[in-house]
Design a protein around this motif. Structure first.
Motif, PDB file in Angstrom:
ATOM      1  N   ASP A 124      27.244  38.374 -13.242  1.00 65.99           N
ATOM      2  CA  ASP A 124      27.657  36.734 -12.531  1.00 65.99           C
ATOM      3  C   ASP A 124      26.822  36.841 -11.250  1.00 65.99           C
ATOM      4  O   ASP A 124      26.207  35.528 -10.818  1.00 65.99           O
ATOM      5  N   PHE A 125      26.792  37.726 -10.459  1.00 66.56           N
ATOM      6  CA  PHE A 125      25.914  37.477  -9.041  1.00 66.56           C
ATOM      7  C   PHE A 125      24.651  37.380  -9.227  1.00 66.56           C
ATOM      8  O   PHE A 125      23.922  36.562  -8.735  1.00 66.56           O
ATOM      9  N   ARG A 126      23.952  38.120 -10.294  1.00 67.23           N
ATOM     10  CA  ARG A 126      22.411  38.222 -10.663  1.00 67.23           C
ATOM     11  C   ARG A 126      22.154  36.544 -11.233  1.00 67.23           C
ATOM     12  O   ARG A 126      21.159  35.968 -10.710  1.00 67.23           O
ATOM     13  N   LEU A 127      23.270  36.117 -12.037  1.00 62.47           N
ATOM     14  CA  LEU A 127      22.841  34.931 -12.545  1.00 62.47           C
ATOM     15  C   LEU A 127      22.809  33.904 -11.415  1.00 62.47           C
ATOM     16  O   LEU A 127      21.985  32.699 -11.450  1.00 62.47           O
ATOM     17  N   LEU A 128      23.665  33.936 -10.487  1.00 65.80           N
ATOM     18  CA  LEU A 128      23.550  32.983  -9.320  1.00 65.80           C
ATOM     19  C   LEU A 128      22.729  33.162  -8.186  1.00 65.80           C
ATOM     20  O   LEU A 128      22.396  32.360  -7.369  1.00 65.80           O
ATOM     21  N   GLY A 129      21.881  34.389  -8.252  1.00 62.68           N
ATOM     22  CA  GLY A 129      20.905  34.662  -7.420  1.00 62.68           C
ATOM     23  C   GLY A 129      21.099  35.308  -6.140  1.00 62.68           C
ATOM     24  O   GLY A 129      20.249  35.366  -5.400  1.00 62.68           O
ATOM     25  N   PHE A 130      22.149  36.112  -6.504  1.00 64.10           N
ATOM     26  CA  PHE A 130      22.911  37.181  -5.339  1.00 64.10           C
ATOM     27  C   PHE A 130      22.590  38.594  -5.684  1.00 64.10           C
ATOM     28  O   PHE A 130      22.831  39.048  -7.008  1.00 64.10           O
ATOM     29  N   ASP A 131      22.330  39.547  -4.911  1.00 58.19           N
ATOM     30  CA  ASP A 131      22.091  40.927  -5.266  1.00 58.19           C
ATOM     31  C   ASP A 131      23.464  41.489  -5.199  1.00 58.19           C
ATOM     32  O   ASP A 131      23.782  41.847  -4.122  1.00 58.19           O
ATOM     33  N   PRO A 132      23.729  42.045  -6.143  1.00 59.91           N
ATOM     34  CA  PRO A 132      25.031  42.792  -6.145  1.00 59.91           C
ATOM     35  C   PRO A 132      25.148  44.137  -5.514  1.00 59.91           C
ATOM     36  O   PRO A 132      26.131  44.818  -5.318  1.00 59.91           O
ATOM     37  N   GLU A 133      23.696  44.588  -5.355  1.00 65.69           N
ATOM     38  CA  GLU A 133      23.465  46.051  -4.670  1.00 65.69           C
ATOM     39  C   GLU A 133      23.132  45.880  -3.214  1.00 65.69           C
ATOM     40  O   GLU A 133      23.472  46.919  -2.522  1.00 65.69           O
ATOM     41  N   GLU A 134      23.473  44.794  -2.739  1.00 65.48           N
ATOM     42  CA  GLU A 134      23.435  44.556  -1.129  1.00 65.48           C
ATOM     43  C   GLU A 134      24.558  45.203  -0.515  1.00 65.48           C
ATOM     44  O   GLU A 134      26.037  45.136  -0.953  1.00 65.48           O
ATOM     45  N   ARG A 135      24.453  45.542   0.795  1.00 63.88           N
ATOM     46  CA  ARG A 135      25.359  46.334   1.425  1.00 63.88           C
ATOM     47  C   ARG A 135      25.171  46.124   2.983  1.00 63.88           C
ATOM     48  O   ARG A 135      24.214  45.777   3.387  1.00 63.88           O
ATOM     49  N   PRO A 136      26.470  45.874   3.509  1.00 58.29           N
ATOM     50  CA  PRO A 136      26.377  45.528   5.102  1.00 58.29           C
ATOM     51  C   PRO A 136      25.627  46.546   5.871  1.00 58.29           C
ATOM     52  O   PRO A 136      25.811  47.738   5.532  1.00 58.29           O
ATOM     53  N   THR A 137      24.794  45.964   6.730  1.00 56.37           N
ATOM     54  CA  THR A 137      24.130  46.985   7.844  1.00 56.37           C
ATOM     55  C   THR A 137      24.696  46.424   9.103  1.00 56.37           C
ATOM     56  O   THR A 137      24.626  45.168   9.522  1.00 56.37           O
ATOM     57  N   GLY A 138      24.324  47.168   9.994  1.00 52.91           N
ATOM     58  CA  GLY A 138      24.541  46.908  11.110  1.00 52.91           C
ATOM     59  C   GLY A 138      25.814  46.741  11.864  1.00 52.91           C
ATOM     60  O   GLY A 138      26.995  47.016  11.155  1.00 52.91           O
ATOM     61  N   PRO A 139      26.419  46.235  13.452  1.00 57.30           N
ATOM     62  CA  PRO A 139      27.674  46.245  13.610  1.00 57.30           C
ATOM     63  C   PRO A 139      28.395  45.107  12.706  1.00 57.30           C
ATOM     64  O   PRO A 139      27.870  44.030  12.757  1.00 57.30           O
ATOM     65  N   ARG A 140      29.675  45.204  12.681  1.00 55.11           N
ATOM     66  CA  ARG A 140      30.494  44.172  12.238  1.00 55.11           C
ATOM     67  C   ARG A 140      31.106  43.445  13.555  1.00 55.11           C
ATOM     68  O   ARG A 140      31.444  44.017  14.351  1.00 55.11           O
ATOM     69  N   ASP A 141      31.293  42.019  13.056  1.00 58.80           N
ATOM     70  CA  ASP A 141      32.219  41.268  14.263  1.00 58.80           C
ATOM     71  C   ASP A 141      32.761  39.970  13.325  1.00 58.80           C
ATOM     72  O   ASP A 141      32.163  39.159  12.953  1.00 58.80           O
ATOM     73  N   ILE A 142      34.031  40.153  13.496  1.00 61.75           N
ATOM     74  CA  ILE A 142      35.144  39.189  13.235  1.00 61.75           C
ATOM     75  C   ILE A 142      35.463  38.263  14.477  1.00 61.75           C
ATOM     76  O   ILE A 142      36.236  39.112  14.856  1.00 61.75           O
ATOM     77  N   ALA A 143      35.090  37.298  14.536  1.00 64.45           N
ATOM     78  CA  ALA A 143      35.922  36.477  15.605  1.00 64.45           C
ATOM     79  C   ALA A 143      37.366  36.093  15.402  1.00 64.45           C
ATOM     80  O   ALA A 143      37.615  35.514  14.141  1.00 64.45           O
TER      81      ALA A 143
END
Length: 308
Positions: free
Chosen positions: A250-269
Protein backbone atom coordinates in the motif's frame (compact mmCIF):
# COMPACT_ATOMS: atom_id res chain seq x y z
CA UNK A 1 -36.25 19.66 -13.75
CA UNK A 2 -34.05 18.23 -10.98
CA UNK A 3 -32.34 21.09 -9.11
CA UNK A 4 -29.01 19.28 -9.26
CA UNK A 5 -29.26 19.13 -13.05
CA UNK A 6 -30.25 22.80 -13.17
CA UNK A 7 -27.27 23.72 -11.04
CA UNK A 8 -24.96 21.76 -13.26
CA UNK A 9 -26.34 23.45 -16.37
CA UNK A 10 -25.74 26.89 -14.82
CA UNK A 11 -22.06 26.16 -14.27
CA UNK A 12 -21.34 23.82 -17.17
CA UNK A 13 -19.55 26.44 -19.25
CA UNK A 14 -16.76 26.98 -16.75
CA UNK A 15 -17.16 24.94 -13.58
CA UNK A 16 -18.10 21.41 -12.59
CA UNK A 17 -21.54 21.15 -11.04
CA UNK A 18 -20.40 19.00 -8.14
CA UNK A 19 -17.14 18.15 -6.37
CA UNK A 20 -16.47 15.37 -3.87
CA UNK A 21 -13.48 15.33 -1.50
CA UNK A 22 -12.68 12.06 0.27
CA UNK A 23 -9.82 10.94 2.47
CA UNK A 24 -8.98 9.14 5.70
CA UNK A 25 -9.37 10.88 9.04
CA UNK A 26 -6.45 13.28 9.57
CA UNK A 27 -5.61 13.08 5.90
CA UNK A 28 -6.05 16.73 4.91
CA UNK A 29 -9.70 16.73 3.82
CA UNK A 30 -10.60 19.76 5.96
CA UNK A 31 -7.89 21.99 4.53
CA UNK A 32 -8.67 20.89 0.98
CA UNK A 33 -12.38 21.60 1.47
CA UNK A 34 -11.62 25.17 2.50
CA UNK A 35 -9.05 25.62 -0.28
CA UNK A 36 -11.53 24.58 -2.97
CA UNK A 37 -14.41 26.50 -1.42
CA UNK A 38 -12.27 29.65 -1.24
CA UNK A 39 -11.37 29.25 -4.91
CA UNK A 40 -15.04 28.90 -5.84
CA UNK A 41 -16.16 31.80 -3.68
CA UNK A 42 -13.49 33.93 -5.28
CA UNK A 43 -15.46 33.89 -8.52
CA UNK A 44 -17.83 36.89 -8.73
CA UNK A 45 -21.34 36.11 -7.61
CA UNK A 46 -20.75 32.42 -6.95
CA UNK A 47 -22.40 31.09 -3.79
CA UNK A 48 -21.05 27.87 -2.25
CA UNK A 49 -21.54 26.73 1.32
CA UNK A 50 -20.75 23.05 0.91
CA UNK A 51 -21.55 19.98 2.98
CA UNK A 52 -18.94 19.22 5.63
CA UNK A 53 -18.34 15.65 6.73
CA UNK A 54 -21.66 13.83 6.40
CA UNK A 55 -21.61 10.38 8.00
CA UNK A 56 -24.69 9.03 6.25
CA UNK A 57 -25.32 8.78 2.51
CA UNK A 58 -28.85 10.28 2.64
CA UNK A 59 -27.29 13.55 3.79
CA UNK A 60 -25.31 13.64 0.55
CA UNK A 61 -28.36 12.71 -1.52
CA UNK A 62 -30.43 15.46 0.07
CA UNK A 63 -27.69 18.05 -0.35
CA UNK A 64 -27.23 17.22 -4.04
CA UNK A 65 -30.98 17.46 -4.58
CA UNK A 66 -31.93 20.43 -2.44
CA UNK A 67 -28.92 22.72 -2.02
CA UNK A 68 -28.94 26.16 -3.55
CA UNK A 69 -25.14 26.01 -3.94
CA UNK A 70 -24.20 26.72 -7.53
CA UNK A 71 -21.43 24.14 -7.25
CA UNK A 72 -22.13 21.28 -4.86
CA UNK A 73 -19.08 20.66 -2.68
CA UNK A 74 -18.94 17.73 -0.26
CA UNK A 75 -16.11 16.69 2.08
CA UNK A 76 -16.33 13.23 3.63
CA UNK A 77 -14.19 10.76 5.55
CA UNK A 78 -13.55 7.44 3.87
CA UNK A 79 -13.82 5.34 7.03
CA UNK A 80 -17.48 6.07 7.93
CA UNK A 81 -18.72 6.37 4.36
CA UNK A 82 -17.16 3.19 2.98
CA UNK A 83 -19.11 1.20 5.55
CA UNK A 84 -22.38 2.38 4.01
CA UNK A 85 -23.94 0.15 1.32
CA UNK A 86 -24.25 1.97 -1.98
CA UNK A 87 -21.46 4.43 -1.23
CA UNK A 88 -19.80 4.24 -4.63
CA UNK A 89 -23.07 4.69 -6.50
CA UNK A 90 -23.57 7.91 -4.57
CA UNK A 91 -19.99 9.03 -5.15
CA UNK A 92 -20.34 8.55 -8.89
CA UNK A 93 -23.02 11.24 -9.05
CA UNK A 94 -20.28 13.84 -8.63
CA UNK A 95 -18.60 15.33 -11.69
CA UNK A 96 -15.23 15.65 -9.96
CA UNK A 97 -14.02 13.19 -7.33
CA UNK A 98 -10.86 13.71 -5.26
CA UNK A 99 -9.11 11.43 -2.79
CA UNK A 100 -6.50 13.24 -0.71
CA UNK A 101 -3.89 11.07 0.97
CA UNK A 102 -0.69 11.45 2.96
CA UNK A 103 2.21 9.31 4.06
CA UNK A 104 0.49 6.64 6.20
CA UNK A 105 3.12 7.08 8.90
CA UNK A 106 2.29 10.77 9.23
CA UNK A 107 -1.39 9.88 9.25
CA UNK A 108 -0.83 7.49 12.17
CA UNK A 109 0.99 10.11 14.24
CA UNK A 110 -1.63 12.77 13.55
CA UNK A 111 -4.52 10.40 14.19
CA UNK A 112 -2.94 9.15 17.41
CA UNK A 113 -2.86 12.56 19.09
CA UNK A 114 -6.28 13.57 17.72
CA UNK A 115 -8.44 10.53 18.55
CA UNK A 116 -7.99 10.62 22.33
CA UNK A 117 -11.15 12.55 23.10
CA UNK A 118 -13.11 9.67 21.57
CA UNK A 119 -11.54 7.27 24.06
CA UNK A 120 -11.96 9.10 27.35
CA UNK A 121 -14.81 11.06 28.91
CA UNK A 122 -13.90 14.51 30.30
CA UNK A 123 -14.86 13.26 33.77
CA UNK A 124 -12.12 10.61 33.62
CA UNK A 125 -9.59 13.11 34.86
CA UNK A 126 -7.15 10.57 36.32
CA UNK A 127 -6.97 8.67 33.04
CA UNK A 128 -6.60 11.89 31.06
CA UNK A 129 -3.68 12.93 33.24
CA UNK A 130 -2.04 9.57 32.60
CA UNK A 131 -2.57 10.04 28.86
CA UNK A 132 -1.01 13.50 28.89
CA UNK A 133 1.92 12.11 30.90
CA UNK A 134 2.44 9.45 28.23
CA UNK A 135 2.83 12.07 25.55
CA UNK A 136 5.07 14.21 27.72
CA UNK A 137 7.34 11.18 28.14
CA UNK A 138 7.40 10.67 24.37
CA UNK A 139 8.34 14.26 23.60
CA UNK A 140 11.04 14.28 26.29
CA UNK A 141 12.70 11.08 25.04
CA UNK A 142 11.33 10.24 21.57
CA UNK A 143 13.76 7.36 21.10
CA UNK A 144 12.75 5.63 24.34
CA UNK A 145 9.03 5.01 23.72
CA UNK A 146 7.42 3.54 20.62
CA UNK A 147 4.03 4.48 19.25
CA UNK A 148 3.03 0.88 19.91
CA UNK A 149 3.91 1.29 23.59
CA UNK A 150 1.69 4.38 23.75
CA UNK A 151 -1.13 2.56 21.97
CA UNK A 152 -0.88 -0.44 24.28
CA UNK A 153 -1.20 1.82 27.31
CA UNK A 154 -4.11 3.69 25.76
CA UNK A 155 -5.79 0.34 25.19
CA UNK A 156 -5.32 -0.62 28.83
CA UNK A 157 -6.76 2.67 30.03
CA UNK A 158 -9.71 2.73 27.61
CA UNK A 159 -10.50 -0.98 27.37
CA UNK A 160 -9.97 -0.84 23.61
CA UNK A 161 -7.59 -3.48 22.31
CA UNK A 162 -8.08 -2.76 18.59
CA UNK A 163 -6.53 0.71 18.49
CA UNK A 164 -3.30 -0.19 16.70
CA UNK A 165 -5.12 -2.13 13.99
CA UNK A 166 -7.62 0.70 13.48
CA UNK A 167 -4.79 3.20 13.13
CA UNK A 168 -3.11 1.08 10.48
CA UNK A 169 -6.33 0.44 8.57
CA UNK A 170 -7.24 4.15 8.49
CA UNK A 171 -3.76 5.14 7.33
CA UNK A 172 -3.96 3.10 4.10
CA UNK A 173 -7.61 3.62 3.13
CA UNK A 174 -6.52 5.76 0.20
CA UNK A 175 -4.47 2.84 -1.16
CA UNK A 176 -7.61 0.71 -1.26
CA UNK A 177 -9.40 3.47 -3.15
CA UNK A 178 -6.56 3.80 -5.65
CA UNK A 179 -6.29 0.04 -6.14
CA UNK A 180 -10.03 -0.55 -6.61
CA UNK A 181 -11.30 2.72 -8.09
CA UNK A 182 -8.24 4.82 -8.96
CA UNK A 183 -9.31 5.52 -12.52
CA UNK A 184 -12.41 7.32 -11.23
CA UNK A 185 -10.72 9.56 -8.68
CA UNK A 186 -8.07 12.26 -8.73
CA UNK A 187 -5.42 11.24 -6.18
CA UNK A 188 -4.17 14.36 -4.37
CA UNK A 189 -1.03 14.04 -2.21
CA UNK A 190 -1.30 15.88 1.08
CA UNK A 191 2.35 16.73 0.67
CA UNK A 192 1.52 18.73 -2.48
CA UNK A 193 -1.08 20.71 -0.61
CA UNK A 194 1.20 21.70 2.29
CA UNK A 195 3.85 22.65 -0.28
CA UNK A 196 1.33 24.89 -2.08
CA UNK A 197 1.41 22.79 -5.26
CA UNK A 198 -2.10 22.94 -6.69
CA UNK A 199 -1.41 22.92 -10.44
CA UNK A 200 -2.47 19.32 -11.09
CA UNK A 201 -5.61 19.71 -8.97
CA UNK A 202 -6.50 22.97 -10.69
CA UNK A 203 -6.15 21.30 -14.09
CA UNK A 204 -8.42 18.46 -12.99
CA UNK A 205 -11.09 20.77 -11.57
CA UNK A 206 -10.95 23.26 -14.40
CA UNK A 207 -10.37 26.34 -12.22
CA UNK A 208 -7.41 27.63 -10.18
CA UNK A 209 -6.98 26.54 -6.57
CA UNK A 210 -4.29 27.98 -4.32
CA UNK A 211 -3.07 28.00 -0.76
CA UNK A 212 -4.81 31.33 -0.16
CA UNK A 213 -7.56 30.17 2.19
CA UNK A 214 -8.49 30.10 5.86
CA UNK A 215 -10.08 27.26 7.81
CA UNK A 216 -13.21 28.33 9.66
CA UNK A 217 -12.63 28.83 13.37
CA UNK A 218 -15.11 26.07 14.24
CA UNK A 219 -12.83 23.57 12.47
CA UNK A 220 -9.53 25.16 13.42
CA UNK A 221 -8.94 22.66 16.22
CA UNK A 222 -8.29 19.94 13.62
CA UNK A 223 -4.98 21.43 12.48
CA UNK A 224 -1.82 20.37 14.28
CA UNK A 225 1.51 20.58 12.47
CA UNK A 226 0.53 21.22 8.81
CA UNK A 227 3.71 19.56 7.60
CA UNK A 228 5.06 16.32 6.14
CA UNK A 229 7.52 13.72 7.49
CA UNK A 230 6.81 14.30 11.16
CA UNK A 231 6.79 10.51 11.54
CA UNK A 232 10.60 10.40 11.57
CA UNK A 233 10.47 11.96 15.04
CA UNK A 234 8.03 9.35 16.34
CA UNK A 235 8.55 5.96 14.70
CA UNK A 236 10.78 3.29 16.23
CA UNK A 237 11.56 -0.12 14.74
CA UNK A 238 8.64 -1.72 16.60
CA UNK A 239 6.31 0.75 14.91
CA UNK A 240 7.70 -0.02 11.48
CA UNK A 241 7.20 -3.74 12.10
CA UNK A 242 3.50 -3.27 12.84
CA UNK A 243 2.40 -0.19 10.91
CA UNK A 244 4.53 -0.49 7.77
CA UNK A 245 5.72 -4.00 6.92
CA UNK A 246 2.28 -5.69 6.71
CA UNK A 247 1.02 -2.98 4.31
CA UNK A 248 4.24 -2.26 2.42
CA UNK A 249 2.49 -2.72 -0.93
CA UNK A 250 0.00 0.00 0.00
CA UNK A 251 2.90 2.34 0.75
CA UNK A 252 4.42 1.67 -2.66
CA UNK A 253 1.07 2.14 -4.40
CA UNK A 254 0.76 5.59 -2.83
CA UNK A 255 4.34 6.48 -3.75
CA UNK A 256 6.03 6.13 -0.35
CA UNK A 257 9.07 4.01 0.48
CA UNK A 258 8.27 1.42 3.16
CA UNK A 259 12.01 0.81 3.65
CA UNK A 260 12.74 4.39 4.70
CA UNK A 261 14.08 4.80 8.23
CA UNK A 262 14.43 7.86 10.47
CA UNK A 263 17.89 9.42 10.54
CA UNK A 264 19.34 12.18 12.64
CA UNK A 265 18.12 13.60 15.94
CA UNK A 266 14.46 13.42 16.90
CA UNK A 267 12.49 16.46 18.00
CA UNK A 268 8.88 16.47 19.19
CA UNK A 269 7.69 19.89 20.30
CA UNK A 270 5.15 20.01 23.16
CA UNK A 271 2.92 22.20 20.98
CA UNK A 272 2.24 19.26 18.65
CA UNK A 273 2.28 16.61 21.34
CA UNK A 274 1.30 16.96 25.03
CA UNK A 275 0.04 20.55 24.69
CA UNK A 276 -2.04 19.62 21.65
CA UNK A 277 -3.50 16.63 23.51
CA UNK A 278 -4.28 18.82 26.53
CA UNK A 279 -5.97 21.41 24.31
CA UNK A 280 -8.18 18.74 22.72
CA UNK A 281 -9.43 17.57 26.11
CA UNK A 282 -9.99 21.17 27.21
CA UNK A 283 -11.95 21.85 24.04
CA UNK A 284 -14.29 18.92 24.70
CA UNK A 285 -14.69 19.90 28.35
CA UNK A 286 -15.59 23.47 27.37
CA UNK A 287 -17.98 22.23 24.68
CA UNK A 288 -19.82 20.02 27.17
CA UNK A 289 -20.02 22.89 29.64
CA UNK A 290 -21.57 25.12 26.99
CA UNK A 291 -24.07 22.39 26.13
CA UNK A 292 -25.06 22.05 29.80
CA UNK A 293 -25.53 25.80 30.13
CA UNK A 294 -27.59 25.94 26.94
CA UNK A 295 -29.78 23.07 28.15
CA UNK A 296 -30.38 24.79 31.47
CA UNK A 297 -31.35 28.00 29.69
CA UNK A 298 -33.83 26.09 27.49
CA UNK A 299 -35.32 24.38 30.53
CA UNK A 300 -35.55 27.68 32.37
CA UNK A 301 -37.28 29.34 29.39
CA UNK A 302 -39.71 26.44 29.11
CA UNK A 303 -40.48 26.58 32.83
CA UNK A 304 -39.26 23.06 33.48
CA UNK A 305 -37.19 22.06 36.53
CA UNK A 306 -33.39 22.24 36.15
CA UNK A 307 -32.31 18.68 35.39
CA UNK A 308 -28.86 19.37 36.84
Amino acid sequence: MDRLVMGMEKTALSLPGSILILGPAKGGTTALFYAIRAALRGRPGLQVEGLFEPTELPAITNYLRDSTDEVRLVKGLLGPLLRRPGAFSEFERFERRIVIFRDPRDNIVSRLVFMLTNLFHPRERDKIEQVIALFRAKEQRPEAMSIMAIVRRLGELSGRDELALKLRENSVLAAKMKRDHGDKYFMMPYEDMVAGQFDALSHYLGFPVSGDFEVDKKHGYVARRKAAKDWVNWFLEEDIEFFVRPVADDFRLLGFDPEERPTGPRDIAPAVCSEYVTAQFERIRAKRQQQRLARREREKSAGTPDAA
